[in-house]
Design an enzyme around this catalytic site. Structure first.
Site, short mmCIF file in Angstrom:
data_model
loop_
_atom_site.label_atom_id
_atom_site.label_comp_id
_atom_site.label_asym_id
_atom_site.label_seq_id
_atom_site.Cartn_x
_atom_site.Cartn_y
_atom_site.Cartn_z
N ARG A 50 0.85 -1.19 0.00
CA ARG A 50 0.00 0.00 0.00
C ARG A 50 0.88 1.24 0.00
O ARG A 50 1.51 1.56 1.01
CB ARG A 50 -0.92 0.01 1.22
CG ARG A 50 -1.90 -1.14 1.28
CD ARG A 50 -2.68 -1.11 2.57
NE ARG A 50 -3.65 -2.19 2.65
CZ ARG A 50 -4.42 -2.43 3.72
NH1 ARG A 50 -4.30 -1.65 4.81
NH2 ARG A 50 -5.28 -3.42 3.72
N ASP A 52 1.72 5.27 -0.08
CA ASP A 52 1.10 6.44 0.53
C ASP A 52 0.74 7.48 -0.52
O ASP A 52 1.12 7.38 -1.69
CB ASP A 52 2.06 7.07 1.54
CG ASP A 52 2.24 6.21 2.78
OD1 ASP A 52 1.34 5.42 3.09
OD2 ASP A 52 3.30 6.34 3.43
N TYR A 111 12.27 -0.65 -4.09
CA TYR A 111 11.90 0.76 -4.16
C TYR A 111 13.06 1.59 -4.70
O TYR A 111 14.24 1.26 -4.48
CB TYR A 111 11.53 1.30 -2.77
CG TYR A 111 10.14 0.91 -2.30
CD1 TYR A 111 9.04 1.71 -2.58
CD2 TYR A 111 9.95 -0.27 -1.58
CE1 TYR A 111 7.77 1.35 -2.13
CE2 TYR A 111 8.68 -0.63 -1.14
CZ TYR A 111 7.61 0.19 -1.42
OH TYR A 111 6.35 -0.17 -0.99
N ARG A 202 11.09 6.23 3.37
CA ARG A 202 11.15 7.70 3.45
C ARG A 202 11.89 8.16 4.71
O ARG A 202 12.57 9.19 4.70
CB ARG A 202 9.75 8.28 3.38
CG ARG A 202 9.12 8.17 1.99
CD ARG A 202 7.65 8.53 2.01
NE ARG A 202 7.44 9.86 2.56
CZ ARG A 202 6.24 10.30 2.99
NH1 ARG A 202 5.18 9.50 2.97
NH2 ARG A 202 6.13 11.52 3.47
#
Length: 255
Positions: A50, A52, A111, A202
């Protein structure tokens, strides 16, 4: 009831994230609406992860169950037609066994985070990179990253809203590359793990940027990790530089 895996690309800026929202646009909601135009619903799809609000994807993977025996090509073409003009595209489609699950069958997530050291405002890259004001010491960032690779308690780099049962994760890779673009020398950071905590990437890149900027030493990242305290984390990087690039499975899913 055939099950299909979908590889999904999207620009995250218009969306409140992947997950369906009652009153805000989401990537999941957009795909489920498109599915309902092909077959009566309701439709509920499951994703590998999921993302953001504002986070992008090149290789998100989800699955859906349908009544009709579609060919993968026709299904992807039909979905792309009904997804227009939203910045969401089905880039690959495959029929999978009914027990296959986009999230639970996955063995890794990959990522990418893009940083662009530049003083001038962004034009072409607006909403797609994190613009930082000064050049970054990439060697120092890579040195700091060595403290983070491996199996650790990542409480420091975990959102207070994270619902994972444990903060312990194994981070398999953090690597950096400087890519010379027309906009400047972009710093690309790649992260690979079986799974990640909420806001983990992040939080990590926000702290590593402080090292690259000279505000932190590599050893201070080790200290922050060992503190197991969210207050020890550096600033959380903005979402627009983050991309879910791919999801790994025991067997290849897409040709």
């Amino acid at each position: 009831m055939p099950r299909f895996a979908l590889k999904v690309e999207y620009h995250g800026s218009p969306f409140a994230g992947w997950q369906r929202q009652a009153d805000q646009p989401s990537v999941q909601g957009a795909i489920e609406v498109a599915l309902a135009r092909l077959e009566s619903g309701p439709h509920t799809i499951a994703a590998a992860g999921r993302t953001d609000a504002g986070v992008h994807a090149r290789g998100q993977v989800c699955h859906c169950d349908l009544q009709k025996s579609w060919t993968p090509f026709r299904l992807s073409e039909a979905l792309n037609y009904h997804l227009k003009p939203q910045p969401v595209a089905i880039t690959a489609c495959a029929e999978v066994p009914e027990e296959w699950h986009a999230r639970f069958s996955a063995t890794e997530r990959r990522y990418l985070y893009r940083l662009l050291p530049r003083r001038a405002p962004l034009t072409m890259e607006a909403g797609q990179v994190w613009k930082v004001p000064a050049p970054l010491d990439v060697a120092a960032m890579q040195e700091a990253a060595k403290h983070l690779v491996g199996r650790h308690d990542f409480t420091t780099f975990r959102s207070t809203m994270c619902q994972a049962q444990s903060p312990i994760k194994t981070l398999d890779e953090i690597s950096f590359e400087v890519v010379d673009t027309g906009a400047g020398a972009e710093v690309q950071a790649r992260f690979r793990a079986r799974s990640f905590l909420h806001n983990q990437v992040r939080s990590l890149i926000g702290t590593l940027e402080r090292v690259g900027a000279g505000a932190w030493s590599p050893e201070e990242v080790k200290t922050a990790l060992e503190a197991r305290d969210r207050a020890a984390c550096g600033p959380v990087a903005p979402p627009q530089g983050l991309y879910l690039m791919g999801v790994g499975y025991p067997e290849p899913v897409f040709d």
